[in-house]
Each structure stands twice: as C-alpha cells, then as structure tokens.
Design a protein around this motif. Structure first.
Motif, short mmCIF file in Angstrom:
data_model
loop_
_atom_site.label_atom_id
_atom_site.label_comp_id
_atom_site.label_asym_id
_atom_site.label_seq_id
_atom_site.Cartn_x
_atom_site.Cartn_y
_atom_site.Cartn_z
N ARG A 131 34.06 92.81 21.72
CA ARG A 131 33.49 91.97 22.66
C ARG A 131 32.18 91.71 22.91
O ARG A 131 31.69 91.47 23.86
N LYS A 132 31.29 92.04 21.64
CA LYS A 132 29.96 91.93 22.00
C LYS A 132 29.61 90.61 21.26
O LYS A 132 29.31 90.36 20.11
N TYR A 133 29.87 89.44 22.26
CA TYR A 133 29.77 87.89 21.67
C TYR A 133 28.69 87.43 21.07
O TYR A 133 28.50 86.79 20.14
N GLN A 134 27.42 87.99 21.73
CA GLN A 134 26.07 87.56 21.31
C GLN A 134 25.76 88.01 19.95
O GLN A 134 25.41 87.10 18.96
N LYS A 135 26.19 89.28 19.52
CA LYS A 135 25.86 89.73 18.29
C LYS A 135 26.51 89.29 17.30
O LYS A 135 26.50 88.90 16.29
N HIS A 171 37.47 81.00 24.81
CA HIS A 171 36.75 80.57 25.94
C HIS A 171 37.23 79.11 26.33
O HIS A 171 36.67 78.47 27.04
N PHE A 218 28.28 86.18 17.47
CA PHE A 218 27.79 84.80 17.36
C PHE A 218 26.52 84.91 16.20
O PHE A 218 26.50 83.99 15.34
N GLU A 219 25.54 85.71 16.71
CA GLU A 219 24.27 85.79 15.53
C GLU A 219 24.80 86.21 14.09
O GLU A 219 24.19 85.38 13.35
N HIS A 220 25.66 87.06 14.13
CA HIS A 220 26.03 87.42 12.44
C HIS A 220 26.50 86.40 11.97
O HIS A 220 26.47 85.90 10.52
N TYR A 241 31.93 92.97 15.69
CA TYR A 241 31.40 92.69 17.09
C TYR A 241 32.26 92.01 17.91
O TYR A 241 32.29 92.22 19.08
#
Length: 465
Positions: free
Chosen positions: A185-189, A218, A191-193, A181
C-alpha cells in the motif's frame, strides 16, 4: 667487475631489481614446480613492493590453475594497470572471465535447483554467490522470487532495488518492484516504478494491469478500463486482465457484464481462486445464492486457509436457510481470520438473529479488539458509515455498555449501496445478507494475505489489489 674493467673486458649488465628473478620464476613455472615458484614470487614482490609485473602475472596463472578464478582475475587486472599496452595481459583477463561466467551460471543453476526442492536457504546462498561473480537480470529475478515464496517481502524489495540500480531500464524489475510496493500500500512508490516501466515500454501489460488496479481501487473505473483496453491488445487471453475488467463492471453495477468477464477469466484459469471468489461475490450481490455457493465452495477447495471465503459461504448458506452449515462456516471463518472485523461482525449478527445473544456478544467484543488493533496500526484508517451504523445498532441490541469508538470517514468517503437494511427496532432481526466482502483484482502475480483496507464495511463491494 673492476678487474674486468681494468683488462678492458665488457661487464655483464645487471638486471633491474623488478626483473632480477623473472628468469627463475619462469624456469620453475614451466617445470610445473608451482610451490617453489610461489615462494620466489613472494620474495620478488616483497623486494619490489608489489611492482613486478611478471611475478604478478605468473602468480595469477597459478591461481587460475588452482581454480581461484576471481583472485586470478584481480591480479591480471593489476598487471593491465602496470602495463596497459600489453596485449598478453588483456588476453589472460579474457581467459579468466570465461570460466568466471561459467562459474556464475553454475551457481545460478544450483540456486534454481535448491529453489524447486524448497531449500530456500541454499538457494539464496548460491544465487548471491552468482551475483557476486557476475550480476545478471535473471539471477536478480530468481533471488527475488526465492524471498517472495519464503514470505520475505522486505528482502525481495531490496533485491529488486539492487536490480533496478544494475539495470534501470529493465521493465520486468520496475514493474515487479511497483507491484511489491502496491502490495504494501505504498502507492506513491508503486506509481513511480510502474510509471517508469510504462515509460520504457508503454505496452508492458504487467505495469498496465497494476496501474489499472490502483485506479480501480480508488473507484476510477472508466480510467482503469482505458488502461485495460491497451493491455487487451497485448495479452487478450490473460486471466487477471479479464478478472479486473469484470470487477470494473461490478464497481459500475453492471453485474451481467461482470459475470461474463469473470467467467471468461475462469475459463482461461479454472484454478485461480480469486476469480472464483469474485464470481461468488457478484452472485451474492445479485441474490443468486445457489450459484454463489457453487463458486465459493470451489474457491475454498483451492484456498482453504482464508477466513473471508467461509464468511461469504456462510452468508450464502444463511439465505439458503441452512442454519447448521452456516454456523459451521462462520466458526471456521473466525478460527482462520486474525485481522478482519467483518468476519466477527457478521457472525455476531447471525447469532443475534438466531437468539444466541451470549455468543453474539463474544463475537462483538472480538470485533472491537480487531478494530482497536487496526486503529493503533494506522492513524489514517477510515471505516465506512455502513459498518459503523451496523456495529452501533448491534451494540445497542446487545446492550453493550461502552459504545465502539470509530475513526470518522473523510468528506470524500463514498458509501456503497446497502445489501441489507437494518431494522429500526433493536429487538428486530438485523438482516440476513449482512456482508458481501471485498472484491479482488489480480494485478500482481503474488498471493497476498487479505487485510481490511481503509473504508471496507460489512456490505460494501470494495475493490482490492
């Protein structure tokens, strides 16, 4: 029967319908007359609506002898449902599971063999067969790897999602899915995993590296360094770890410390082109062009299909006053690159500075085309003011009719220090050290195509996952 009753004789009791042919089934089975046995079993099951336990039991044994293990197991499980107290049924279920496990291992190993000979289609087929027979973490991991090497990232993500459903506490699956992910660049997913992986194993260095890399991207270098300190206790000899630490120092403008860490990474992994790329980038920033040329040349020998490497090599050669080889490097860069406007912008500036305005205009227009494609593909794409300013001044110098339309950066956008100043007069040279490219961190263990992230500019040192 009536006569027997009239004479007072005892009648032979009739067998229940579900057991009427059991003796005949048994006789043919022990004689190994399996074909006749199957015919009798079929008749018996039709008469009993499939409720004859013994007929199902014998049919399962015959199927197992024929190698149809999965079908045999399903029938034996049906027997266990019809008669839960029967130990014989449970024993036969166990005996069917053992060869089934062996069959799963054979399919898995066949898949691994096909993978190593690069026959990915057969590898995928056998690994899927293994998963159908018996789900196992190592099979999920191998199947995901097959898809990744074949360039099928979406399929790999689906495999690892199934793996997480099967084994939700497996940190390898969670961290790998987070890395994929992160690559998209699907940072939310991501970060979740990665967070879930660190919840189950706070010392999982892959998840720590990936989380640190996100923070590094960042600009949170101090927070990322704190993550890397934890990882350093677990894997002190990790090349990606030292590479990322080096690029944290680079982001903090501590260039000597950055070179020291990157050289340690290079010592631990001398054939990692990303480390050599970063060493070349840092030496370019420090204006040590001969050293930059050395490391960039080594990176190109390991990864000759990356346009940005040739672009940075051309910058180093330009500052070493080797115009002929600079031109060749830029030409190779634009031939290889398909999406990064930096390559064309820097080549355009180089051509303008050497008096070839016609060719410079061609490169400028190609840069415009790439910018338009990037803006169409991403609604929230931002460019650094330095890239915008340099492109606008070059457009004015080339007397381009239409000005390039840019997405304005947000209020929080930070511009990095310029590596070269632009002349005030359009007729003056536009600079000789136009680009320093993108620094590369190595959180994931997968090679990825380089794309222009939001905010990357011609002379910006941006950190990339």
């Amino acid at each position: 029967r009536d006569e027997q009753e009239g004479r007072g004789e005892k009648s032979t009791p009739e067998l229940p319908i579900v057991e009427r042919r059991n003796w005949l089934i048994h006789q043919h089975y022990i004689r190994k007359d399996y074909e006749t046995c199957k015919v009798i079993i079929k008749t018996q099951l039709q008469e009993t609506n499939g409720m004859c336990e013994y007929a199902i039991y014998v049919q399962a044994l015959i199927l197992r002898l024929e190698g149809r293990i999965q079908e045999s197991l399903e029938l034996l499980q049906s027997c266990a449902i019809l008669n839960p107290s029967s130990t014989d049924n449970l024993k036969q279920v166990a005996r069917s599971l053992r060869p089934l496990k062996q069959q799963s291992e054979i399919s898995h190993n066949l898949g691994v063999c096909f993978f190593f000979i690069k026959d990915f289609k057969n590898a995928e087929e056998h690994l899927n067969t293994a998963l159908q027979i018996n789900k196992h973490d190592k099979t999920f991991m191998m199947l995901g790897k097959v898809h990744l090497v074949a360039g099928e990232t979406d399929k790999a993500i689906e495999v690892f999602k199934r793996a997480v459903e099967f084994s939700p506490e497996n940190t390898d699956h969670l961290s790998t899915l987070g890395l994929l992910y992160l690559q998209l660049r699907k940072y939310q997913k991501a970060f979740e995993h990665l967070g879930n992986a660190l919840t189950f194993d706070p010392n999982n260095y892959k998840a720590i590296l990936a989380a640190g890399s996100m923070m590094q991207t960042h600009g949170d270098f101090d927070v990322a360094m704190n993550k890397y300190r934890v990882a350093a206790c677990a894997v002190p000899e990790s090349p990606p770890l030292w590479n990322n630490i080096g690029m944290c120092f680079f982001g903090k403008k501590k260039y000597v410390a950055a070179i020291s860490c990157l050289k340690r990474a290079n010592y631990l992994s001398p054939f990692d082109w990303k480390v050599l790329y970063n060493l070349g980038l840092v030496h370019l920033t420090m204006q040590q062009y001969a050293s930059a040329f050395h490391f960039l040349s080594a990176a190109i020998s390991l990864n000759p299909r990356m346009g940005e490497l040739y672009m940075l090599l051309a910058v180093a050669l330009t500052n070493l006053e080797d115009v002929e080889n600079s031109t060749r490097a830029y030409e190779q860069a634009v031939n290889l690159d398909e999406s990064n406007p930096l390559v064309n912008l820097n080549f355009a500036i180089f051509l303008y500075n050497h008096g070839d305005k016609t060719a410079a205009l061609d490169q400028y227009q190609e840069m415009q085309r790439k910018v338009n494609i990037l803006q169409d593909s991403s609604s929230n794409l931002e460019f650094d003011p330095e890239l915008m300013d340099m492109a606008q001044k070059l457009g004015a110098a080339l007397q381009v009719g239409e000005s390039l339309q840019w997405t304005k950066p947000g209020k929080d956008s930070k511009s990095k220090p310029h590596s070269a100043t632009l002349a005030k007069s359009p007729s003056a040279p536009l600079g000789t050290n136009q680009a320093l490219g993108q620094a590369m961190s190595s959180a994931a263990s997968y090679n990825k195509n380089i794309q222009l992230p939001a905010g990357t500019v011609a002379s910006r040192q941006s950190l990339r996952n």
